[in-house]
Scaffold this active site. Structure first.
Site, PDB file in Angstrom:
ATOM      1  NE  ARG A 185     -13.796   8.115 -16.286  1.00  0.00           N
ATOM      2  CZ  ARG A 185     -14.704   8.051 -15.497  1.00  0.00           C
ATOM      3  NH1 ARG A 185     -15.414   6.911 -15.215  1.00  0.00           N
ATOM      4  NH2 ARG A 185     -15.116   9.119 -14.697  1.00  0.00           N
ATOM      5  CD  GLU A 224     -17.926   4.527 -21.439  1.00  0.00           C
ATOM      6  OE1 GLU A 224     -18.644   5.547 -21.064  1.00  0.00           O
ATOM      7  OE2 GLU A 224     -17.397   3.475 -20.657  1.00  0.00           O
ATOM      8  CG  HIS A 253     -19.946   4.348 -17.653  1.00  0.00           C
ATOM      9  ND1 HIS A 253     -18.890   5.106 -18.049  1.00  0.00           N
ATOM     10  CD2 HIS A 253     -19.956   4.451 -16.271  1.00  0.00           C
ATOM     11  CE1 HIS A 253     -18.230   5.645 -17.029  1.00  0.00           C
ATOM     12  NE2 HIS A 253     -18.958   5.552 -15.929  1.00  0.00           N
TER      13      HIS A 253
HETATM   14  P1  NAP Z   1     -10.115   6.675  -5.562  1.00  0.00           P
HETATM   15  O1  NAP Z   1     -10.498   6.490  -3.924  1.00  0.00           O
HETATM   16  O2  NAP Z   1      -9.164   7.888  -5.846  1.00  0.00           O
HETATM   17  O3  NAP Z   1      -9.045   5.563  -5.600  1.00  0.00           O
HETATM   18  C1  NAP Z   1      -8.135   5.422  -6.810  1.00  0.00           C
HETATM   19  C2  NAP Z   1      -7.079   4.486  -6.532  1.00  0.00           C
HETATM   20  O4  NAP Z   1      -6.356   4.326  -7.694  1.00  0.00           O
HETATM   21  C3  NAP Z   1      -6.098   4.996  -5.367  1.00  0.00           C
HETATM   22  O5  NAP Z   1      -6.011   3.819  -4.438  1.00  0.00           O
HETATM   23  C4  NAP Z   1      -4.774   5.452  -5.914  1.00  0.00           C
HETATM   24  O6  NAP Z   1      -3.617   5.065  -5.355  1.00  0.00           O
HETATM   25  C5  NAP Z   1      -4.986   4.377  -7.227  1.00  0.00           C
HETATM   26  N1  NAP Z   1      -4.018   4.874  -8.358  1.00  0.00           N
HETATM   27  C6  NAP Z   1      -3.920   6.138  -8.954  1.00  0.00           C
HETATM   28  N2  NAP Z   1      -2.970   6.227  -9.837  1.00  0.00           N
HETATM   29  C7  NAP Z   1      -2.706   5.025 -10.099  1.00  0.00           C
HETATM   30  C8  NAP Z   1      -1.928   4.219 -11.002  1.00  0.00           C
HETATM   31  N3  NAP Z   1      -1.229   4.900 -11.858  1.00  0.00           N
HETATM   32  N4  NAP Z   1      -1.810   2.817 -11.116  1.00  0.00           N
HETATM   33  C9  NAP Z   1      -2.645   2.142 -10.149  1.00  0.00           C
HETATM   34  N5  NAP Z   1      -3.425   2.811  -9.258  1.00  0.00           N
HETATM   35  C10 NAP Z   1      -3.361   4.090  -9.110  1.00  0.00           C
HETATM   36  O7  NAP Z   1     -11.161   6.670  -6.230  1.00  0.00           O
HETATM   37  P2  NAP Z   1     -12.572   6.054  -6.305  1.00  0.00           P
HETATM   38  O8  NAP Z   1     -13.673   6.594  -5.894  1.00  0.00           O
HETATM   39  O9  NAP Z   1     -12.116   4.537  -5.693  1.00  0.00           O
HETATM   40  O10 NAP Z   1     -12.656   5.750  -7.896  1.00  0.00           O
HETATM   41  C11 NAP Z   1     -11.867   5.088  -8.720  1.00  0.00           C
HETATM   42  C12 NAP Z   1     -12.491   5.287 -10.344  1.00  0.00           C
HETATM   43  O11 NAP Z   1     -13.221   4.555 -10.603  1.00  0.00           O
HETATM   44  C13 NAP Z   1     -12.581   6.744 -10.687  1.00  0.00           C
HETATM   45  O12 NAP Z   1     -11.483   7.667 -10.824  1.00  0.00           O
HETATM   46  C14 NAP Z   1     -13.525   6.461 -11.887  1.00  0.00           C
HETATM   47  O13 NAP Z   1     -12.742   6.701 -13.001  1.00  0.00           O
HETATM   48  C15 NAP Z   1     -13.988   5.198 -11.666  1.00  0.00           C
HETATM   49  N6  NAP Z   1     -15.537   5.091 -11.671  1.00  0.00           N
HETATM   50  C16 NAP Z   1     -16.251   4.468 -12.433  1.00  0.00           C
HETATM   51  C17 NAP Z   1     -17.537   4.350 -12.244  1.00  0.00           C
HETATM   52  C18 NAP Z   1     -18.411   3.407 -13.100  1.00  0.00           C
HETATM   53  O14 NAP Z   1     -19.587   3.960 -13.318  1.00  0.00           O
HETATM   54  N7  NAP Z   1     -18.160   2.533 -13.681  1.00  0.00           N
HETATM   55  C19 NAP Z   1     -18.075   4.887 -11.152  1.00  0.00           C
HETATM   56  C20 NAP Z   1     -17.230   5.613 -10.225  1.00  0.00           C
HETATM   57  C21 NAP Z   1     -15.900   5.791 -10.459  1.00  0.00           C
HETATM   58  P3  NAP Z   1      -3.306   5.793  -4.124  1.00  0.00           P
HETATM   59  O15 NAP Z   1      -4.191   5.641  -3.083  1.00  0.00           O
HETATM   60  O16 NAP Z   1      -1.833   5.437  -3.674  1.00  0.00           O
HETATM   61  O17 NAP Z   1      -3.394   7.322  -4.524  1.00  0.00           O
END
Ligand code: NAP
Length: 312
Positions: A231, A260, A278
């Site tokens: 993000r 955005e 995005h």
């Molecule tokens: P996820 O499986 O929940 O992974 C998020 C990771 O971030 C987890 O490993 C979590 O740690 C870690 N985290 C949480 N708080 C944190 C902090 N304060 N500092 C550092 N790391 C932290 O989610 P995901 O499915 O991988 O998605 C991740 C993010 O990608 C989404 O939230 C979204 O904003 C973004 N995204 C972007 C797009 C795009 O089009 N560019 C598309 C989809 C998603 P723990 O495992 O220890 O809880």
């Protein structure tokens, strides 16, 4: 009249058609007078369909006294007031897993585009410059170290892609993952100092706002690269732009931005950035799978069954 749904965000056309077949839908996202639509329908709405960019704030959730479920299109739910949904006993669902591969692909594409200057190479060929000039040499990906900020579903998918390119992986997050062998840093600055590439893949929202600040960018240094597919809010954008303009960072690959679709114009003139609008999850197949998950979560809930992908 079927179950009444308020739709706050657009959906892929085929998914939208299915939603309209299954429910009585009030299209807030298309409404010219949102307040009037809410006045007319709020008392009957049992489901809210939204997205990871539109979200649902406290005012909207509290305006819907019969709301039972928020079904969101996207994995990130930072613009949904989760605390408010919890207080009100409203279920929130998102669309994890189905988009992981596409987002990880885009992360690698941005990394290679930026390091190997692929957009510039394309423009160079199209402009007919190749017969007259040499394209400059670029940096090698193999042998570099990547520090992943947020080693979740997408972060791990990026790591699995980067390793065969000869990239060594490290990560930082709130806790070390005991079943993962990659080096864990409990301090983000220490990781930024140690790696060549900082890959931002953690959730957005208040908890991570500005996490990648001027100090982290300075630790990454003039030979360091930053890729953000998470993000825009996670990175202090003015500090990033300043470092890029002043040559204090080697490059950046960005799919997400603070405001955005507005992107700082200072980036447009730079050769060491790759920019994307995005599009992490923006393939036909994945958007369809995300839409189906939005519908399936609603269908499960209104059939009295557990939802498939519950956030709270
Ligand atoms: P996820 O499986 O929940 O992974 C998020 C990771 O971030 C987890 O490993 C979590 O740690 C870690 N985290 C949480 N708080 C944190 C902090 N304060 N500092 C550092 N790391 C932290 O989610 P995901 O499915 O991988 O998605 C991740 C993010 O990608 C989404 O939230 C979204 O904003 C973004 N995204 C972007 C797009 C795009 O089009 N560019 C598309 C989809 C998603 P723990 O495992 O220890 O809880």
């Amino acid at each position: 009249m079927g179950v009444e749904i308020l739709q706050a965000a657009a959906l892929p056309p085929a998914i939208n058609e299915q939603l309209l077949r299954d429910y009585t839908v009030h299209a807030l996202w298309q409404a010219e007078d949102r307040a009037a639509l809410l006045r007319e329908t709020a008392g009957r709405v049992r489901g809210l369909v939204t997205s990871g960019s539109v979200g649902a704030d406290r005012a909207l959730i509290e305006a819907l006294p019969k709301l039972e479920i928020i079904s969101s299109f996207g994995v990130g739910y930072d613009p949904i007031d989760i605390a408010c949904a919890k207080e009100r006993g409203v279920i929130v669902t998102n669309t994890p897993d189905v988009l992981t591969d596409d987002v990880a692909d885009i992360a690698m594409a941005l990394l290679l585009d930026m390091m190997r200057r692929m957009p510039q190479g394309d423009a160079f060929v199209r402009a007919g410059r190749w017969p007259k000039e040499r394209f400059p040499l670029t940096d090698k990906l193999g042998g570099k170290t990547m520090g992943i900020l947020g080693l979740g579903r997408i972060g791990q998918a990026i790591a699995r892609r980067a390793e065969p390119f000869g990239v060594a992986i490290a990560y930082h997050g709130p806790r070390r993952k005991p079943d993962i062998a990659w080096h864990y840093y409990d301090d983000l600055i220490a990781m930024a100092k140690a790696v060549d590439i900082l890959m931002v893949a953690c959730p957005g929202g208040k908890a991570t706002e500005g996490l990648v600040n001027a100090a982290v960018i300075a630790a990454l240094g003039p030979k360091g690269y930053l890729v953000n597919i998470a993000r825009g809010s996670v990175v202090e954008e003015p500090a990033l732009v300043e470092a890029l303009v002043q040559g204090r960072l080697a490059g950046a690959g960005l799919d997400v931005f603070a405001d955005e679709p507005n992107v700082p114009e200072a980036l447009f003139a730079l050769d060491n950035v790759a920019l994307a609008p995005h599009v992490g999850s923006a393939t036909h197949a994945t958007r369809r799978a995300m839409g189906e998950l939005v519908l399936n979560n609603l269908a499960a809930h209104f059939a009295g069954k557990p939802v498939l992908t519950r956030v709270v």
